[in-house]
Design an enzyme around this catalytic site. Structure first.
Site, PDB file in Angstrom:
ATOM      1  N   HIS A   1      -9.176   3.702  -1.337  1.00 32.04           N
ATOM      2  CA  HIS A   1      -7.820   3.171  -1.167  1.00 32.04           C
ATOM      3  C   HIS A   1      -7.467   2.201  -2.292  1.00 32.04           C
ATOM      4  CE1 HIS A   1      -4.161   1.941   0.587  1.00 32.04           C
ATOM      5  NE2 HIS A   1      -4.591   1.077   1.478  1.00 32.04           N
TER       6      HIS A   1
ATOM      7  N   CYS B   1       0.829  -1.219   0.000  1.00 34.35           N
ATOM      8  CA  CYS B   1       0.000   0.000   0.000  1.00 34.35           C
ATOM      9  C   CYS B   1       0.857   1.261   0.000  1.00 34.35           C
ATOM     10  CB  CYS B   1      -0.932   0.003   1.197  1.00 34.35           C
ATOM     11  SG  CYS B   1      -1.751  -1.577   1.403  1.00 34.35           S
TER      12      CYS B   1
END
Ligand SMILES: [Zn+2]
Lengths: 137, 420
Positions: free
Chosen positions: B367, B93
Site C-alpha cells: 500500500h 490513500c
C-alpha cells in the site's frame, strides 16, 4: 453568553477550563462538538455556545498498542496500551476522545454502549501544558 | 439528483506498476519510470510517449515522506514529457483513484485525447514512528489525533462497532488476510509475494538456523492468534490485519474511445465513476460502513447502468482486513452485516462467486498510499484481458469495479470498467 469565536482555539480554551462546549446553530438548532463557525447542516451563520452535559456512551473504540509519539511521551506503549474511541453524547453529537476506566489490556466488544462522563487530562508543563478531552467509564 | 453521463467514452489501453516493496535505494522518480515502462509494455500496438497530452499524478505526501513537494512536474520531466501540464492530486490513500477520475473527466470533456494517470509514494525513507505520524495527518489533526487515534486505531474502532452490531469475529478478519496473501503469492509485483503458510515456514526455518526453539503452530489460524508472531497493533487488529509500509508507483493510460483501437484491439472502457467526501469518523451516524464509499458506488453504478450483481471482479481498499469486509458491503456485493460471513465462507476468493482483490490487495500487494488507487486499475486491466497469469479468474470478466478510500472515508472513489 460569551464572545469567543467558534474555533478550535476557543474549544481548547474551554477544555482548559474543564468545560465541554458545543456550538448551536441558531437557525436549525443543530449542535456541534467540536464547534463549527458555520452550520454545515443548514449553512446558517448564527452560532451560539452551549455547555453540554458531558454524559454519553461508547460508540466505537480500540486499545492502541503502537501509539503516536505524543502518546508514547505520555507513557503508553505495547505493555501499557491505552483506549481511545468515539463517544456519542446524550445530546446527540459524536466526538473522539481517550477512554478511561476500562481495561485496555483486556478489551471487550461488549464495552460498546458503556455510559461515560467527560474527564479532562492535563499533559505537558508550562508553555506546553494542554488539556486533553477524555471520557471515563 | 440528475443522472450524470460522461461527455464521451474513455478507455484504458495500458496499465502498469513498479514492483511494490521497500527500496532504500530508490525514490519516487525511479519507481515512476519503472511503472511507466511497465505500462508502455502493456500497450498492445505500442505507445509513442509524445502522444500523451497531460499527466494527473496521485501522491499523498512526498513532502512528509521524502521532503519533496511539487512532484507532478518532476514525474513529467523524468519521463520526458515536459512542457505538458502535470497536476498532482491529493486525497490521502485515494489520491491516484481520484487522479484516475480527473484524467477520465479531462478526456471525457474533450480537452485531451491521451492522458497519463500515475500514482507515486515512497514511504520507507522514514523511521516507522515517523510514518505513523505522516499517515495520521490524513485524519483530523485538531480533533481525532489528539484523542490518541492512529490509522490502525480508526479502523479498529470501526471493527469494534461492526463486530458489536453484527457478531463478526477476529477469525473473519483473519480469513481476509489469508485470502489476500494467497492471491499476492501469485503476483510477482507484490510486496508480500507469499502465502501466510510460507511466512510461517520462513519463520520456522529462521528459528532453526538461529538455534532458537522452532515454533509449533498447527495451522495458519494458530499462527495468526500467536501474540508474538502476530502482535496486536490496535485491538482487535493485529499486524497481519494491516497493510504494509510500501514504496511503489503505478501508471494507467487513458484515451478517448474513438482512438482506443490505435493502441489495442482489446480496450477496457470506464463506464462509471463516482466520488464522494465526508467528515471525520466521529461526524458520521454509522460507524459500521463508509458513507462516502456507498455514495461513490451508487454514483458509479448509476452512470454505468449496471448493478453489483453484474460485476465479476473487484479490487477494494483493504488497508485493513475490516476495511475489505466493510467495502464488500458498501459496493453492494453483500448486504450490510453479511460481509464477514461471505469472507468466512470463501465467497470472495478467486474461485468464489465474487472474487475480491485478486492482486493480493493492499494487504499483500502493498500500500504505497498515493499509488494504490491506480494500482487497482492495473489489476482490473489484467483480469479483464485475461492476462493475470496464475491468478486469472476462471470466468469471462466483462464488468469489474475498483473501490479506493482516502483516510477513514473522508474520500471514496469508485470506477466501473467494461470489456466490450
Ligand atoms: Zn443550522
Amino acid at each position: 453568553m460569551t464572545e469567543r469565536a467558534f474555533s478550535e482555539h476557543s474549544f481548547q480554551t474551554f477544555l482548559s477550563e474543564h468545560k465541554l462546549m458545543a456550538a448551536k446553530c441558531e437557525g436549525c438548532g443543530a449542535l456541534f462538538v467540536p464547534p463549527r463557525p458555520m452550520c454545515p447542516d443548514c449553512h446558517g451563520e448564527e452560532m451560539a455556545w452551549v455547555e453540554v452535559s458531558g454524559k454519553g456512551k461508547l460508540a466505537a473504540f480500540t486499545a492502541v498498542y503502537i501509539g503516536p509519539n505524543a502518546m508514547i511521551a505520555a507513557g503508553y506503549d505495547r505493555k501499557n496500551p491505552y483506549m481511545t474511541g468515539v463517544v456519542q453524547l446524550d445530546e446527540g453529537p459524536l466526538i473522539s476522545a481517550q477512554i478511561l476506566g476500562l481495561d485496555a489490556a483486556q478489551p471487550e466488544v461488549g464495552s460498546i454502549g458503556t455510559p461515560l462522563k467527560v474527564a479532562f487530562i492535563e499533559r505537558g508543563e508550562e508553555e506546553a501544558q494542554r488539556t486533553f478531552l477524555a471520557f471515563e467509564a | 439528483m440528475t443522472k450524470r453521463k460522461l461527455g464521451r467514452g474513455v478507455a484504458v489501453v495500458g496499465a502498469g506498476m513498479s514492483k511494490f516493496g521497500a527500496f532504500p535505494e530508490k525514490t519516487t522518480r525511479d519507481l515512476f519510470v519503472e511503472a511507466f515502462k511497465d505500462m508502455r509494455a502493456s500497450v498492445d500496438k505500442g505507445l509513442d510517449a509524445n502522444d500523451i497530452e497531460a499527466l494527473y499524478i496521485g501522491n499523498y505526501s512526498s513532502d512528509l515522506f521524502e521532503r519533496q513537494g511539487h512532484t507532478a512536474p518532476i514525474m513529467a520531466d523524468w519521463i520526458g514529457l515536459t512542457p505538458r501540464p502535470a497536476t498532482r492530486v491529493e486525497d490521502a490513500c485515494a489520491s491516484s483513484g481520484v487522479a484516475l477520475r480527473q484524467g477520465l473527466l479531462a478526456v471525457a470533456s474533450g480537452a485531451y485525447d491521451v492522458v497519463l494517470v500515475g500514482g507515486i509514494e515512497v514511504m520507507n525513507k522514514l523511521p516507522i514512528a515517523e510514518v505513523t505520524e505522516a499517515l495520521a495527518t490524513a485524519g483530523d489533526m485538531l480533533y481525532e489525533i489528539p484523542a490518541g487515534f492512529t490509522f490502525p486505531g480508526f479502523y479498529a474502532a470501526m471493527a469494534t462497532a461492526y463486530m458489536h452490531r453484527y457478531g463478526a469475529t477476529p477469525e473473519a478478519l483473519m480469513q481476509v488476510a489469508l485470502k489476500n496473501h494467497d492471491n499476492g503469492a501469485l503476483n510477482e509485483k507484490a510486496q508480500f509475494n507469499s502465502t501466510i503458510a510460507a511466512v510461517m515456514e520462513g519463520k520456522r526455518r529462521s528459528a532453526e538456523k538461529k538455534g532458537r526453539p522452532i515454533p509449533t503452530w498447527a495451522n495458519e489460524m494458530e499462527f495468526l492468534h500467536d501474540d508474538r508472531a502476530n502482535p496486536m497493533i490496535a485491538w482487535p487488529l493485529r499486524l497481519f490485519d494491516c497493510s504494509p509500509v510500501t514504496d511503489g508507483a503505478t501508471a494507467v493510460l487513458l484515451v478517448s474511445e474513438e482512438i482506443a483501437r490505435q493502441y489495442t484491439d482489446d480496450p477496457i472502457t470506464i463506464i462509471g465513476s463516482g466520488q464522494a467526501s465526508d467528515g471525520a469518523l466521529h461526524d458520521r451516524p454509522d460507524l459500521t460502513s463508509i458513507g462516502a464509499a456507498k455514495k461513490a458506488s451508487q454514483m458509479a453504478y448509476e452512470m454505468a447502468g449496471v448493478t453489483a450483481n453484474d460485476i465479476k471482479v473487484a479490487e477494494v481498499h483493504d488497508c485493513f482486513t475490516i476495511a475489505e469486509i466493510i467495502a464488500t458491503e458498501d459496493i453492494g456485493f453483500f448486504e450490510p452485516g453479511k460481509g464477514h460471513e461471505a469472507a468466512e465462507e470463501g465467497l470472495t476468493t478467486r474461485h468464489g462467486p465474487k472474487p475480491i482483490n485478486t492482486s493480493g490487495g493492499l494487504k499483500s500487494k502493498g500500500h504505497p498510499v498515493g499509488a494504490s488507487g491506480a494500482g487497482q486499475a492495473v489489476e482490473i486491466f489484467k483480469q479483464m484481458r485475461g492476462k493475470a497469469g496464475e491468478r486469472q479468474v476462471d470466468r469471462d470478466v466483462d464488468l469489474a469495479l475498483t473501490h479506493n478510500v482516502g483516510g477513514t472515508g473522508q474520500t471514496a472513489v469508485v470506477h466501473i470498467y467494461e470489456r466490450k
